[in-house]
Design a protein around this motif. Structure first.
Motif, PDB file in Angstrom:
ATOM      1  N   GLU A 162       0.802  -1.240   0.000  1.00 45.26           N
ATOM      2  CA  GLU A 162       0.000   0.000   0.000  1.00 45.26           C
ATOM      3  C   GLU A 162       0.828   1.278   0.000  1.00 45.26           C
ATOM      4  O   GLU A 162       0.296   2.357  -0.185  1.00 45.26           O
ATOM      5  CB  GLU A 162      -1.012   0.008   1.145  1.00 45.26           C
ATOM      6  N   VAL A 163       2.142   1.174   0.190  1.00 39.87           N
ATOM      7  CA  VAL A 163       2.978   2.373   0.211  1.00 39.87           C
ATOM      8  C   VAL A 163       3.403   2.790  -1.206  1.00 39.87           C
ATOM      9  O   VAL A 163       3.843   3.912  -1.411  1.00 39.87           O
ATOM     10  CB  VAL A 163       4.248   2.132   1.069  1.00 39.87           C
ATOM     11  N   HIS A 164       3.246   1.887  -2.161  1.00 41.41           N
ATOM     12  CA  HIS A 164       3.679   2.151  -3.538  1.00 41.41           C
ATOM     13  C   HIS A 164       2.465   2.359  -4.448  1.00 41.41           C
ATOM     14  O   HIS A 164       1.389   1.846  -4.168  1.00 41.41           O
ATOM     15  CB  HIS A 164       4.489   0.962  -4.079  1.00 41.41           C
ATOM     16  N   SER A 165       2.693   3.055  -5.554  1.00 40.96           N
ATOM     17  CA  SER A 165       1.617   3.189  -6.544  1.00 40.96           C
ATOM     18  C   SER A 165       1.397   1.837  -7.225  1.00 40.96           C
ATOM     19  O   SER A 165       2.285   0.969  -7.200  1.00 40.96           O
ATOM     20  CB  SER A 165       1.999   4.233  -7.600  1.00 40.96           C
ATOM     21  N   GLU A 166       0.230   1.658  -7.820  1.00 45.04           N
ATOM     22  CA  GLU A 166      -0.063   0.403  -8.535  1.00 45.04           C
ATOM     23  C   GLU A 166       0.956   0.155  -9.630  1.00 45.04           C
ATOM     24  O   GLU A 166       1.379  -0.981  -9.851  1.00 45.04           O
ATOM     25  CB  GLU A 166      -1.476   0.449  -9.135  1.00 45.04           C
ATOM     26  N   ALA A 167       1.362   1.228 -10.318  1.00 48.14           N
ATOM     27  CA  ALA A 167       2.328   1.092 -11.417  1.00 48.14           C
ATOM     28  C   ALA A 167       3.678   0.604 -10.889  1.00 48.14           C
ATOM     29  O   ALA A 167       4.323  -0.254 -11.505  1.00 48.14           O
ATOM     30  CB  ALA A 167       2.490   2.424 -12.145  1.00 48.14           C
ATOM     31  N   ASP A 168       4.095   1.134  -9.737  1.00 46.04           N
ATOM     32  CA  ASP A 168       5.380   0.712  -9.170  1.00 46.04           C
ATOM     33  C   ASP A 168       5.319  -0.739  -8.700  1.00 46.04           C
ATOM     34  O   ASP A 168       6.259  -1.505  -8.910  1.00 46.04           O
ATOM     35  CB  ASP A 168       5.798   1.639  -8.020  1.00 46.04           C
ATOM     36  N   VAL A 169       4.221  -1.118  -8.054  1.00 46.76           N
ATOM     37  CA  VAL A 169       4.067  -2.510  -7.622  1.00 46.76           C
ATOM     38  C   VAL A 169       4.123  -3.433  -8.841  1.00 46.76           C
ATOM     39  O   VAL A 169       4.810  -4.461  -8.828  1.00 46.76           O
ATOM     40  CB  VAL A 169       2.751  -2.726  -6.826  1.00 46.76           C
ATOM     41  N   ALA A 170       3.438  -3.040  -9.914  1.00 49.06           N
ATOM     42  CA  ALA A 170       3.431  -3.844 -11.140  1.00 49.06           C
ATOM     43  C   ALA A 170       4.841  -3.957 -11.715  1.00 49.06           C
ATOM     44  O   ALA A 170       5.248  -5.032 -12.182  1.00 49.06           O
ATOM     45  CB  ALA A 170       2.480  -3.233 -12.166  1.00 49.06           C
ATOM     46  N   ALA A 171       5.609  -2.867 -11.673  1.00 47.92           N
ATOM     47  CA  ALA A 171       6.981  -2.881 -12.206  1.00 47.92           C
ATOM     48  C   ALA A 171       7.851  -3.845 -11.402  1.00 47.92           C
ATOM     49  O   ALA A 171       8.642  -4.604 -11.967  1.00 47.92           O
ATOM     50  CB  ALA A 171       7.572  -1.475 -12.178  1.00 47.92           C
ATOM     51  N   PHE A 172       7.709  -3.852 -10.081  1.00 48.87           N
ATOM     52  CA  PHE A 172       8.476  -4.794  -9.257  1.00 48.87           C
ATOM     53  C   PHE A 172       8.026  -6.228  -9.539  1.00 48.87           C
ATOM     54  O   PHE A 172       8.860  -7.117  -9.697  1.00 48.87           O
ATOM     55  CB  PHE A 172       8.331  -4.466  -7.760  1.00 48.87           C
ATOM     56  N   LYS A 173       6.728  -6.451  -9.613  1.00 49.74           N
ATOM     57  CA  LYS A 173       6.205  -7.810  -9.844  1.00 49.74           C
ATOM     58  C   LYS A 173       6.776  -8.423 -11.124  1.00 49.74           C
ATOM     59  O   LYS A 173       7.060  -9.611 -11.180  1.00 49.74           O
ATOM     60  CB  LYS A 173       4.673  -7.795  -9.947  1.00 49.74           C
ATOM     61  N   GLU A 174       6.924  -7.588 -12.152  1.00 47.64           N
ATOM     62  CA  GLU A 174       7.414  -8.066 -13.458  1.00 47.64           C
ATOM     63  C   GLU A 174       8.799  -8.689 -13.377  1.00 47.64           C
ATOM     64  O   GLU A 174       9.163  -9.534 -14.187  1.00 47.64           O
ATOM     65  CB  GLU A 174       7.465  -6.895 -14.455  1.00 47.64           C
ATOM     66  N   LEU A 175       9.596  -8.261 -12.392  1.00 48.87           N
ATOM     67  CA  LEU A 175      10.982  -8.737 -12.284  1.00 48.87           C
ATOM     68  C   LEU A 175      11.093 -10.145 -11.703  1.00 48.87           C
ATOM     69  O   LEU A 175      12.121 -10.786 -11.844  1.00 48.87           O
ATOM     70  CB  LEU A 175      11.784  -7.788 -11.384  1.00 48.87           C
ATOM     71  N   PHE A 176      10.036 -10.616 -11.025  1.00 48.93           N
ATOM     72  CA  PHE A 176      10.154 -11.822 -10.206  1.00 48.93           C
ATOM     73  C   PHE A 176       9.523 -13.063 -10.825  1.00 48.93           C
ATOM     74  O   PHE A 176       8.523 -12.986 -11.523  1.00 48.93           O
ATOM     75  CB  PHE A 176       9.541 -11.567  -8.829  1.00 48.93           C
ATOM     76  N   ASP A 177      10.143 -14.228 -10.495  1.00 52.79           N
ATOM     77  CA  ASP A 177       9.636 -15.527 -10.939  1.00 52.79           C
ATOM     78  C   ASP A 177       8.474 -15.982 -10.080  1.00 52.79           C
ATOM     79  O   ASP A 177       7.643 -16.762 -10.504  1.00 52.79           O
ATOM     80  CB  ASP A 177      10.742 -16.591 -10.820  1.00 52.79           C
ATOM     81  N   GLY A 178       8.454 -15.537  -8.832  1.00 54.53           N
ATOM     82  CA  GLY A 178       7.406 -15.949  -7.902  1.00 54.53           C
ATOM     83  C   GLY A 178       6.923 -14.777  -7.083  1.00 54.53           C
ATOM     84  O   GLY A 178       7.701 -13.911  -6.700  1.00 54.53           O
ATOM     85  N   ILE A 179       5.600 -14.736  -6.858  1.00 53.35           N
ATOM     86  CA  ILE A 179       5.000 -13.705  -6.025  1.00 53.35           C
ATOM     87  C   ILE A 179       4.279 -14.409  -4.879  1.00 53.35           C
ATOM     88  O   ILE A 179       3.455 -15.296  -5.106  1.00 53.35           O
ATOM     89  CB  ILE A 179       3.948 -12.865  -6.804  1.00 53.35           C
ATOM     90  N   VAL A 180       4.597 -14.032  -3.661  1.00 52.81           N
ATOM     91  CA  VAL A 180       3.889 -14.548  -2.485  1.00 52.81           C
ATOM     92  C   VAL A 180       3.165 -13.360  -1.866  1.00 52.81           C
ATOM     93  O   VAL A 180       3.778 -12.326  -1.610  1.00 52.81           O
ATOM     94  CB  VAL A 180       4.865 -15.185  -1.476  1.00 52.81           C
ATOM     95  N   SER A 181       1.853 -13.510  -1.662  1.00 50.76           N
ATOM     96  CA  SER A 181       1.056 -12.428  -1.081  1.00 50.76           C
ATOM     97  C   SER A 181       0.584 -12.826   0.301  1.00 50.76           C
ATOM     98  O   SER A 181       0.020 -13.909   0.479  1.00 50.76           O
ATOM     99  CB  SER A 181      -0.163 -12.120  -1.963  1.00 50.76           C
ATOM    100  N   LEU A 182       0.820 -11.941   1.257  1.00 44.13           N
ATOM    101  CA  LEU A 182       0.375 -12.151   2.627  1.00 44.13           C
ATOM    102  C   LEU A 182      -0.735 -11.144   2.909  1.00 44.13           C
ATOM    103  O   LEU A 182      -0.538  -9.944   2.745  1.00 44.13           O
ATOM    104  CB  LEU A 182       1.548 -11.923   3.588  1.00 44.13           C
ATOM    105  N   ASP A 183      -1.904 -11.630   3.314  1.00 47.45           N
ATOM    106  CA  ASP A 183      -3.032 -10.741   3.624  1.00 47.45           C
ATOM    107  C   ASP A 183      -3.001 -10.343   5.096  1.00 47.45           C
ATOM    108  O   ASP A 183      -2.315 -10.957   5.912  1.00 47.45           O
ATOM    109  CB  ASP A 183      -4.364 -11.447   3.314  1.00 47.45           C
ATOM    110  N   GLU A 184      -3.805  -9.330   5.422  1.00 43.95           N
ATOM    111  CA  GLU A 184      -3.930  -8.844   6.813  1.00 43.95           C
ATOM    112  C   GLU A 184      -4.213  -9.982   7.781  1.00 43.95           C
ATOM    113  O   GLU A 184      -3.712 -10.007   8.897  1.00 43.95           O
ATOM    114  CB  GLU A 184      -5.084  -7.830   6.919  1.00 43.95           C
ATOM    115  N   ASP A 185      -5.060 -10.935   7.334  1.00 48.56           N
ATOM    116  CA  ASP A 185      -5.492 -12.014   8.241  1.00 48.56           C
ATOM    117  C   ASP A 185      -4.498 -13.173   8.302  1.00 48.56           C
ATOM    118  O   ASP A 185      -4.754 -14.185   8.947  1.00 48.56           O
ATOM    119  CB  ASP A 185      -6.884 -12.529   7.840  1.00 48.56           C
TER     120      ASP A 185
END
Length: 192
Positions: A162-185
């Motif tokens: 939430e600290v980054h813009s959607e575009a910046d998050v998308a740019a970082f995501k593009e670099l990685f082979d794997g994305i792990v998402s941790l939710d609030e819960d």
């Protein structure tokens, strides 16, 4: 070389050279995921900390049962904040979290000098971007991922979404082979 992965809902193993982006809320409890990643199937590990001091990293590793004998720590905060520093052969310092060249040099040195299965944790990309800027942080992450590939190592990179813009998050995501998402819960989802 394959590495075991102890992250729920993720593959059991990943190949050397894999970078994983851990996306979490700013209040997210990432320590468990981070330390499970670091202590599984590892000969040497490097924790690059832009968020806490080396002492705090050591306390975290000890608390979660990570073998500190295998750990190197890169503290980017203590010099800038004027904290006392106890240098040792396994604790390294750079002048500040925006000394990205220093971070890359020490990471390269760690990967070159250590054999076997090596893991890196960067906690956090968000702090790196806060001190440097998004573009420089993105370039540094790219360089670190290239080093992982070159040395058949793996890495986990923390990003507080939430600290980054959607575009910046998308740019970082593009670099990685794997994305792990941790939710609030505490729910963990993985996409490889």
């Amino acid at each position: 070389m394959d590495y075991e992965l102890a992250i729920e809902n993720a593959p059991d193993t990943i190949p050397g050279g894999t970078g994983i982006l851990l996306i979490h809320p700013s209040t997210g409890e990432t320590d468990r995921i981070d330390t499970d990643f670091l202590k599984t199937d590892t000969d040497r590990l490097l924790v690059i900390s832009t968020r806490t001091t080396a002492r705090e990293v050591q306390q975290k590793l000890e608390y979660y049962g990570v073998d500190e004998e295998r750990a190197d720590i890169l503290d980017t905060l203590s010099v800038e904040r004027g904290y006392s520093r106890r240098s040792s052969e396994h604790v390294h310092y750079v002048s500040s979290p925006d000394d990205l060249a220093g971070v890359i040099d020490i990471t390269r040195q760690f990967l070159t000098e250590n054999e076997g299965k090596r893991r890196i944790s960067l906690d956090s990309v968000t702090e790196m971007a806060y001190y440097a800027d998004e573009e420089r942080a993105l370039e540094a992450v790219e360089e670190l991922l290239e080093l992982l590939e070159e040395h058949d190592a793996v890495g986990l990179f923390h990003l507080s979404e939430e600290v980054h813009s959607e575009a910046d998050v998308a740019a970082f995501k593009e670099l990685f082979d794997g994305i792990v998402s941790l939710d609030e819960d505490g729910t963990v989802e993985a996409d490889f």
